[in-house]
Design an enzyme around this catalytic site. Structure first.
Site, PDB file in Angstrom:
ATOM      1  N   HIS A 141     -32.639  40.955  14.228  1.00 11.21           N
ATOM      2  CA  HIS A 141     -33.232  41.003  15.573  1.00 11.21           C
ATOM      3  C   HIS A 141     -32.175  40.688  16.637  1.00 11.21           C
ATOM      4  O   HIS A 141     -32.063  41.404  17.643  1.00 11.21           O
ATOM      5  CB  HIS A 141     -34.396  40.024  15.702  1.00 11.21           C
ATOM      6  N   HIS A 146     -30.466  42.649  20.681  1.00 12.83           N
ATOM      7  CA  HIS A 146     -29.923  42.096  21.922  1.00 12.83           C
ATOM      8  C   HIS A 146     -28.509  42.522  22.273  1.00 12.83           C
ATOM      9  O   HIS A 146     -28.162  42.574  23.441  1.00 12.83           O
ATOM     10  CB  HIS A 146     -29.938  40.560  21.862  1.00 12.83           C
ATOM     11  N   SER A 206     -36.070  46.214  18.019  1.00 13.32           N
ATOM     12  CA  SER A 206     -35.824  45.778  16.643  1.00 13.32           C
ATOM     13  C   SER A 206     -37.105  45.776  15.811  1.00 13.32           C
ATOM     14  O   SER A 206     -37.099  45.311  14.681  1.00 13.32           O
ATOM     15  CB  SER A 206     -35.196  44.371  16.640  1.00 13.32           C
TER      16      SER A 206
HETATM   17 CO    CO Z   1     -34.967  38.050  20.967  1.00 18.56          CO
END
Ligand code: CO
Ligand code: PHE
Length: 292
Positions: A141, A146, A206
């Site tokens: 994730h 990100h 994600s």
């Molecule tokens: Co996050």
């Protein structure tokens, strides 16, 4: 400094009643830790490979162009990358770095890292049985969701401003309102493009199912980004979002959040006192929704 956290898991915002997973005993005083790359098992690398393959093939038509362009900066898709290698490329692009952390960290530590243009990446990989759903952020994730947009200069500046703003929000006891901004932009944000709606939020990008849901399903509400409206809005942590906020550009997001939030927090608190919070999935009278 090593071991100052004495293995005690931190109190983290919004993390529920379980202590976070992860070995905090190996963290430094700023909660960062080495990425112990040798610890990853063949199963961990295989989980990364399969998660990556499943997400990357969904990106065309659903993820924003900035994300699609930058995702290759993560490097080879078949093994968990070395954080240092990504950091080198990222630093050249936008002056950001990524740093390892044992898992969720206290919000003040989190804000301080962002304000220094350091993005904390959880170093452990979810278990194979958590392939479809993991409760806490893991290395997949954090990296896949990100890191690509940190290669975009405007988004990168927004993230740093968020960190500085978080340190101020702590002093003003406004972290809960500010957390809504993170949730509805950094994690679940949508952007309107000439080609249609696209996702830029890491929680969406994600996620196996939510990417398609957020951009294409008729179920959720999609409303134009409005800072005060957003800060009055509750969110769900246990299922797909019922409301998404749509920005026009990263520049719009950056400019809308640049002013001092001190009066904004006051106005939002007054509005909540007078009219209540806005439930996830609610649309206000006269509010325009984006068509899918
Ligand atoms: Co996050
Ligand atoms: N302008 C905000 C403040 O004064 C800081 C901030 C910027 C917060 C960007 C979030 C995102 O608190």
């Amino acid at each position: 400094m090593k071991g100052v956290n004495a293995g005690v898991a931190p109190v983290t915002y919004g993390s529920g009643d379980r202590p976070p997973r992860g070995d905090y005993g190996r963290a430094n005083s700023d909660y960062t830790c080495e990425q112990n790359h040798a610890q990853y098992t063949p199963a961990d690398h295989d989980t990364y490979r399969r998660l990556y393959a499943r997400q990357v093939q969904q990106l065309p038509g659903l993820a924003c162009a900035e994300f699609i362009r930058a995702v290759q900066q993560l490097g080879a898709p078949d093994r968990i990358p070395h954080f240092d290698a990504i950091s080198g490329r990222l630093f050249k692009a936008t002056g950001w770095q990524i740093v390892g952390v044992p898992g969720l960290i206290p919000e003040e530590a989190f804000f301080a890292l962002l304000a220094e243009r350091k993005f904390p990446v959880t170093d452990w990989m979810r278990k194979p049985e958590e392939f479809d759903y993991v409760v806490e952020p893991d290395v997949f994730h954090d990296l896949f969701g990100h890191v690509p947009l940190l290669f975009d200069p405007t988004f990168a500046d927004y993230m740093q401003a968020y960190g500085a703003g978080g340190m101020k929000a702590s002093r003003l006891d406004a972290c809960e309102l500010l957390a809504r901004l993170y949730w509805y932009t950094v994690e679940f944000g949508l952007i309107a493009t000439p080609q249609g709606l696209r996702a830029y939020g890491a929680g969406v990008l994600s996620s196996a199912g939510e990417l398609r849901h957020s951009v294409g399903s008729i179920q959720p509400r999609r409303v134009a980004f409005d800072l005060r409206r957003l800060m009055r809005s509750r969110y769900r942590i246990d299922t797909f979002q019922a409301t998404y906020f749509v920005i026009d550009s990263f520049q719009q997001l950056f400019e809308a959040t640049a002013p001092d939030f001190t009066p904004v927090y006051r106005e939002v608190r007054d509005a909540i006192a007078a009219h209540g919070e806005i439930e996830a999935g609610a649309v206000l009278p006269g509010e325009r929704e984006f068509a899918v």
